[in-house]
Design an enzyme around this catalytic site. Sequence first.
Site, mmCIF file in Angstrom:
data_model
loop_
_atom_site.group_PDB
_atom_site.id
_atom_site.type_symbol
_atom_site.label_atom_id
_atom_site.label_comp_id
_atom_site.label_asym_id
_atom_site.label_seq_id
_atom_site.Cartn_x
_atom_site.Cartn_y
_atom_site.Cartn_z
ATOM 1 N N GLY A 167 0.783 -1.224 0.000
ATOM 2 C CA GLY A 167 0.000 0.000 0.000
ATOM 3 C C GLY A 167 0.817 1.277 0.000
ATOM 4 N N HIS A 224 -14.245 10.553 -16.079
ATOM 5 C CA HIS A 224 -13.737 10.699 -17.441
ATOM 6 C C HIS A 224 -12.555 11.662 -17.531
ATOM 7 C CE1 HIS A 224 -15.386 14.776 -18.044
ATOM 8 N NE2 HIS A 224 -16.346 14.369 -17.219
#
Length: 207
Positions: free
Chosen positions: A66, A133
């Site tokens: 992580g 997007h």
Amino acid sequence: MIHLIGGGGHCKVVIDALLAGGADRGGLRVRDGRPEMQGAEVLGVTVDCPEIDERLSGQAVHVAVGANAVRARLFLAAEAAGARPVAVRHPSASLSPLARIGDGAFVGALAVVGPGAVVGRNVIVNHGAVVEHDSRIGDHAFIGANAALGGGVTIGERATVGPGAVVPTGRTVGPGAVVAPGAVVSRDLQSDETWPDAKAPGGSCNA
């Protein structure tokens, strides 16, 4: 065979995604640098030591760590050893066919990556995160669980967006910057900046 580098908590998340996608435990191997881990198991997958050596040459690898700095170091070391980084996605993640996912990236369960988005190499997009997007995420960055990136957001290399944080449309988070869990970014962040600034009135890194 896919070699998973690092035997900690995030490794369990990656194994879970691979098993959910139909992988067999026999086709997985965990590699860890702690000698005491030799021969142990992580979710039924055998651990081998060290994490990187010449045996990885030509092998598929995924760095399952992580922490950005450690993940970046191990990723580059694995590449230097001739390993082949592979991306991992949970089958419940929604990835637009018009998005691009870099080598070694991880996309967790229920995450969404929208059309035109670019997820860099060795990036983590954790459970339930949304990358809208045309957003771009630099190499070795971390997007926490349930974080949301609006359209056209830019996240720099090795930056961290904490769990539940929001980066609104068009904002930039510079390389190495850190957005605290649950924070909402209201301006562009410079390299290595922390948001919110704990030194500012009302600021807290625990937002």
